[in-house]
Design an enzyme around this catalytic site. Structure first.
Site, PDB file in Angstrom:
ATOM      1  N   ASP A   2       0.853  -1.176   0.000  1.00  0.00           N
ATOM      2  CA  ASP A   2       0.000   0.000   0.000  1.00  0.00           C
ATOM      3  C   ASP A   2       0.899   1.240   0.000  1.00  0.00           C
ATOM      4  OD1 ASP A   2      -2.293   1.697   0.520  1.00  0.00           O
ATOM      5  OD2 ASP A   2      -1.668   1.725   2.616  1.00  0.00           O
ATOM      6  N   ASP A  20      -0.248   5.056   1.301  1.00  0.00           N
ATOM      7  CA  ASP A  20      -0.477   5.890   2.480  1.00  0.00           C
ATOM      8  C   ASP A  20      -0.508   5.061   3.755  1.00  0.00           C
ATOM      9  OD1 ASP A  20      -1.172   8.780   1.508  1.00  0.00           O
ATOM     10  OD2 ASP A  20      -2.239   7.447   0.143  1.00  0.00           O
ATOM     11  N   ASP A  40      -1.850  -1.026   5.783  1.00  0.00           N
ATOM     12  CA  ASP A  40      -2.096  -0.409   7.086  1.00  0.00           C
ATOM     13  C   ASP A  40      -3.559  -0.185   7.402  1.00  0.00           C
ATOM     14  OD1 ASP A  40      -2.522   3.065   7.015  1.00  0.00           O
ATOM     15  OD2 ASP A  40      -2.450   1.845   5.210  1.00  0.00           O
TER      16      ASP A  40
END
Length: 256
Positions: free
Chosen positions: A16, A18, A197
């Site tokens: 990922d 961000d 996240d």
């Protein structure tokens, strides 16, 4: 991890952006990649089958916020959850869906009616995101937005993707899990690691488990999201921890 270390040429490293490669900031437009991440990813890219960034951001935005990423060997950016792709300097994908533009046009009136302070809208071209991080009560604002945004999404044939103090309206039919699964099949991967996240990364974790390949899931841990950590094989301390883990992996390849 043993399969990845013993046969790096068959490994796909998926990440990922961000919260994983880039620290979360109040204004998404001011996000920036971890300063050591491009170098570490380049070191990985020299050994593995592919490095793939799977993000809700447009690929061009991820590359703009990540100077040096375009130089990572074999890098592929699967943006908009896989609807758009950057590879070898070129971006490909279908035209933006009309429903996103219509929903975005109606958002200002909806937000005015709710009178929520500090709520911001991010135009992601193929999606539109409503952020509450800068609100005096981010959780409360998110709760008040869920039902009206779900109604707006349904009206325009969109789905709502929840995240860290954000609700994103986007087209159905693709998520990070589907994007990762298709990429693994395309590359005939022999092992896979995925690092994320947020709640949108749960689908990618599920894809790792469903792939039938030796796989490892890594959570870039935070106090804001615990659901992902509960399903991860490894939990590290935010982007700093992600970069440290990837550095260890790249070092192991270099010394093998």
């Amino acid at each position: 991890m043993e399969a990845i270390l013993s046969d790096p040429a068959g490994a796909v490293i998926g990440l990922d952006f961000d919260g994983t490669l880039s620290p979360i900031v109040p204004d998404p437009a001011k996000a920036v990649i971890h300063p050591k991440a491009p170098e570490v990813l380049a070191a990985l890219g020299a050994h593995v089958l592919a490095v793939a960034i799977v993000t809700g951001r447009p690929p061009a935005t991820a590359l703009e916020l990540g100077p040096g990423l375009a130089d990572v060997p074999g890098l592929v950016v699967l943006g908009h959850y896989g609807f758009e792709r950057w590879e070898n300097g070129r971006i490909s994908g279908p035209p933006p869906p009309a429903g996103v533009l219509r929903a975005e046009a109606e958002l200002p009136l909806l937000l005015d009616k709710l009178a929520l302070e500090g709520v911001t809208v991010e135009d992601k071209v193929r999606a539109v995101a409503v952020h509450t991080r800068r609100s005096p009560d981010p959780e409360g604002a998110l709760a008040r937005l869920r039902e009206p945004l779900a109604e707006l999404a349904g009206k325009h044939d969109l789905v709502v993707e929840p995240g860290r103090f954000v609700l994103e309206l986007r087209p159905p039919g693709m998520d990070k899990g589907q994007a990762l699964s298709l990429f693994l099949a395309e590359r005939a991967a022999r092992s896979v690691m995925f690092v994320g996240d947020d709640l949108g990364d749960l689908a990618a974790f599920a894809a790792v488990r469903a792939s039938g390949l030796p796989g490892v899931t890594v959570c870039s841990g935070s106090a804001e999201v615990t659901a992902l950590a509960e399903q991860a094989d490894i939990v590290v301390d935010g982007p700093d921890g992600v970069v440290a883990l990837l550095h260890e992996l790249a070092s192991a390849f270099s010394h093998s």
